[in-house]
Motif scaffolding. Sequence first.
Motif, PDB file in Angstrom:
ATOM      1  N   ARG A  39     -44.602  58.813 -16.170  1.00  0.00           N
ATOM      2  CA  ARG A  39     -43.848  57.784 -15.446  1.00  0.00           C
ATOM      3  C   ARG A  39     -44.025  58.024 -13.955  1.00  0.00           C
ATOM      4  O   ARG A  39     -43.899  59.156 -13.480  1.00  0.00           O
ATOM      5  CB  ARG A  39     -42.373  57.842 -15.817  1.00  0.00           C
ATOM      6  CG  ARG A  39     -41.479  56.886 -15.004  1.00  0.00           C
ATOM      7  CD  ARG A  39     -40.041  56.933 -15.503  1.00  0.00           C
ATOM      8  NE  ARG A  39     -39.982  56.461 -16.880  1.00  0.00           N
ATOM      9  CZ  ARG A  39     -39.054  56.862 -17.762  1.00  0.00           C
ATOM     10  NH1 ARG A  39     -38.130  57.751 -17.410  1.00  0.00           N
ATOM     11  NH2 ARG A  39     -39.076  56.374 -18.991  1.00  0.00           N
ATOM     12  N   HIS A  54     -45.601  51.271  -5.897  1.00  0.00           N
ATOM     13  CA  HIS A  54     -44.743  50.892  -7.017  1.00  0.00           C
ATOM     14  C   HIS A  54     -45.093  49.501  -7.529  1.00  0.00           C
ATOM     15  O   HIS A  54     -45.184  49.278  -8.747  1.00  0.00           O
ATOM     16  CB  HIS A  54     -43.278  50.936  -6.602  1.00  0.00           C
ATOM     17  CG  HIS A  54     -42.348  50.364  -7.633  1.00  0.00           C
ATOM     18  ND1 HIS A  54     -42.056  51.014  -8.809  1.00  0.00           N
ATOM     19  CD2 HIS A  54     -41.668  49.184  -7.667  1.00  0.00           C
ATOM     20  CE1 HIS A  54     -41.233  50.266  -9.519  1.00  0.00           C
ATOM     21  NE2 HIS A  54     -40.977  49.156  -8.859  1.00  0.00           N
ATOM     22  N   ASP A  55     -45.289  48.554  -6.608  1.00  0.00           N
ATOM     23  CA  ASP A  55     -45.581  47.177  -7.022  1.00  0.00           C
ATOM     24  C   ASP A  55     -46.902  47.104  -7.794  1.00  0.00           C
ATOM     25  O   ASP A  55     -47.006  46.384  -8.791  1.00  0.00           O
ATOM     26  CB  ASP A  55     -45.636  46.257  -5.800  1.00  0.00           C
ATOM     27  CG  ASP A  55     -44.279  46.121  -5.122  1.00  0.00           C
ATOM     28  OD1 ASP A  55     -43.263  46.473  -5.741  1.00  0.00           O
ATOM     29  OD2 ASP A  55     -44.247  45.683  -3.949  1.00  0.00           O
ATOM     30  N   ALA A  57     -48.337  49.526  -9.536  1.00  0.00           N
ATOM     31  CA  ALA A  57     -48.148  50.140 -10.853  1.00  0.00           C
ATOM     32  C   ALA A  57     -47.394  49.200 -11.785  1.00  0.00           C
ATOM     33  O   ALA A  57     -47.788  49.008 -12.951  1.00  0.00           O
ATOM     34  CB  ALA A  57     -47.395  51.466 -10.710  1.00  0.00           C
ATOM     35  N   SER A  58     -46.328  48.598 -11.300  1.00  0.00           N
ATOM     36  CA  SER A  58     -45.522  47.707 -12.134  1.00  0.00           C
ATOM     37  C   SER A  58     -46.318  46.487 -12.564  1.00  0.00           C
ATOM     38  O   SER A  58     -46.286  46.089 -13.742  1.00  0.00           O
ATOM     39  CB  SER A  58     -44.265  47.273 -11.378  1.00  0.00           C
ATOM     40  OG  SER A  58     -43.450  48.384 -11.078  1.00  0.00           O
ATOM     41  N   THR A  59     -47.037  45.887 -11.617  1.00  0.00           N
ATOM     42  CA  THR A  59     -47.846  44.711 -11.940  1.00  0.00           C
ATOM     43  C   THR A  59     -48.908  45.039 -12.975  1.00  0.00           C
ATOM     44  O   THR A  59     -49.251  44.210 -13.825  1.00  0.00           O
ATOM     45  CB  THR A  59     -48.504  44.154 -10.666  1.00  0.00           C
ATOM     46  OG1 THR A  59     -47.485  43.820  -9.720  1.00  0.00           O
ATOM     47  CG2 THR A  59     -49.339  42.920 -10.969  1.00  0.00           C
ATOM     48  N   GLY A  61     -48.605  47.021 -15.419  1.00  0.00           N
ATOM     49  CA  GLY A  61     -48.016  47.382 -16.698  1.00  0.00           C
ATOM     50  C   GLY A  61     -47.743  48.858 -16.879  1.00  0.00           C
ATOM     51  O   GLY A  61     -47.484  49.314 -17.998  1.00  0.00           O
ATOM     52  N   GLN A  62     -47.777  49.639 -15.796  1.00  0.00           N
ATOM     53  CA  GLN A  62     -47.506  51.064 -15.908  1.00  0.00           C
ATOM     54  C   GLN A  62     -45.997  51.327 -15.934  1.00  0.00           C
ATOM     55  O   GLN A  62     -45.201  50.531 -15.430  1.00  0.00           O
ATOM     56  CB  GLN A  62     -48.140  51.823 -14.741  1.00  0.00           C
ATOM     57  CG  GLN A  62     -49.653  51.774 -14.714  1.00  0.00           C
ATOM     58  CD  GLN A  62     -50.255  52.787 -13.748  1.00  0.00           C
ATOM     59  OE1 GLN A  62     -49.678  53.836 -13.503  1.00  0.00           O
ATOM     60  NE2 GLN A  62     -51.422  52.463 -13.193  1.00  0.00           N
ATOM     61  N   ASP A  63     -45.621  52.456 -16.516  1.00  0.00           N
ATOM     62  CA  ASP A  63     -44.234  52.901 -16.496  1.00  0.00           C
ATOM     63  C   ASP A  63     -43.944  53.378 -15.082  1.00  0.00           C
ATOM     64  O   ASP A  63     -44.480  54.410 -14.640  1.00  0.00           O
ATOM     65  CB  ASP A  63     -44.050  54.030 -17.513  1.00  0.00           C
ATOM     66  CG  ASP A  63     -42.587  54.443 -17.686  1.00  0.00           C
ATOM     67  OD1 ASP A  63     -41.738  53.997 -16.899  1.00  0.00           O
ATOM     68  OD2 ASP A  63     -42.304  55.231 -18.608  1.00  0.00           O
ATOM     69  N   ALA A  64     -43.129  52.653 -14.349  1.00  0.00           N
ATOM     70  CA  ALA A  64     -42.902  52.953 -12.936  1.00  0.00           C
ATOM     71  C   ALA A  64     -41.465  52.650 -12.546  1.00  0.00           C
ATOM     72  O   ALA A  64     -40.894  51.648 -12.984  1.00  0.00           O
ATOM     73  CB  ALA A  64     -43.863  52.139 -12.059  1.00  0.00           C
ATOM     74  N   VAL A  65     -40.894  53.531 -11.725  1.00  0.00           N
ATOM     75  CA  VAL A  65     -39.525  53.377 -11.235  1.00  0.00           C
ATOM     76  C   VAL A  65     -39.535  53.606  -9.727  1.00  0.00           C
ATOM     77  O   VAL A  65     -40.187  54.539  -9.241  1.00  0.00           O
ATOM     78  CB  VAL A  65     -38.562  54.382 -11.912  1.00  0.00           C
ATOM     79  CG1 VAL A  65     -37.177  54.322 -11.280  1.00  0.00           C
ATOM     80  CG2 VAL A  65     -38.489  54.118 -13.414  1.00  0.00           C
TER      81      VAL A  65
END
Length: 389
Positions: A39, A54-55, A57-59, A61-65
């Motif tokens: 993560r 972060h953006d 990674a999230s875009t 499809g990665q597990d990102a917080v």
Amino acid sequence: MNESRPFALQVRSSAGLYGADRVVLALNRALDRGGARSRLLSINNYRMHEQVLHDTASTGGQDAVLLPCRGRVDATTIGALAAQVGAARHRDGTPPIVHVHDYKSAFYAWLATRRDPHAATPAPLVATLHGWVESSGALRLYTRLELALLRRFDALVVVAAEQIDRLARAGVPRARIRHIDNGIPCPVRDDAGAAELRAQLGIAPDAQVFSAVARLSSEKNLAMLLRAFAPVAARHPHAVLLLVGDGPERESLEALAHDLALDDRVRFLGMRHDTPAIYTLSDRIVLPSLTEGMPLVVLEAMACEVPVIASAVGDIPRLLEHSTHGRTVPPGDAAALEAALEHALHAPRARDVAGRDYVRERHSAQAMAAAYVALYRDLLEKRHARRAS
């Protein structure tokens, strides 16, 4: 010991999407396919409106917080990271690996893991040293503080062999130091994209194209590249230089290009997302850095069969040993860089197939992830053995 997949928390404080950030993205993605859960915890950069790491990674499809952070030192960040560590702990008590990728993340991770109520089995701490930038007194101070803190970590990963001796001099036991090469999602040549880009930029079919793909900052030494390119451009009217990237030195570099009468020979392209097309368009990639670890741009250029001219710093010489047409120059030597550019213009155009094959075999994201999974398992095994005893 629990035989389930290790859980790694990748922690990064990012100011953009540069080489180290792209390594972290590649590792976070590849670990999930290679024997571990992963993560990405991005620490909010309160100076920036967008959190690009972060953006991205999230875009993808990665597990990102995204961890909150409102200043240089924020107790909220420590609490949020500690909560992530607690939530990732396996029900049998097996802790996650906390894997940091910069000095700010190391600082917060150390404090967060000291809060862990499971003091008998604290989360192992791993840091990857992507390279030190020490172009100012403040940055040199940060490096000294980081090295003092990292002596307390369970494992330190270097991406260039020359980093090992420096860590040892700083008091890090050599047994805790691992050398793991950077890996990349290997790009491939994009001939169609290169042809379209050449037309968009108005670059003549017979032009020789040099490209520097880098953050526009002092350690990349791009001002020297402009000064070395100026006499070469005067002798060769079809030579073109592309500067791809952005950073704090962009305005000063543009002013220098103007002063050197290079306005129509140097193109500042800013941040780009079509780097395979840029590599394919280029006859040579040039990286005149004063300091590097294992730069992704060299790996990516080699994967796209593009010869590289680069400073002999970090692990660049080791990489270019596997290249048929790559060439190193002494760092900071403008005359040597000018001679290398001149030599390239007289050499036949060539594709570096040997370099491509080496990168695909040794520097894939999967190979990098496998090495980290082995490290994670080793640390957890040692932690379990100490607990059992």
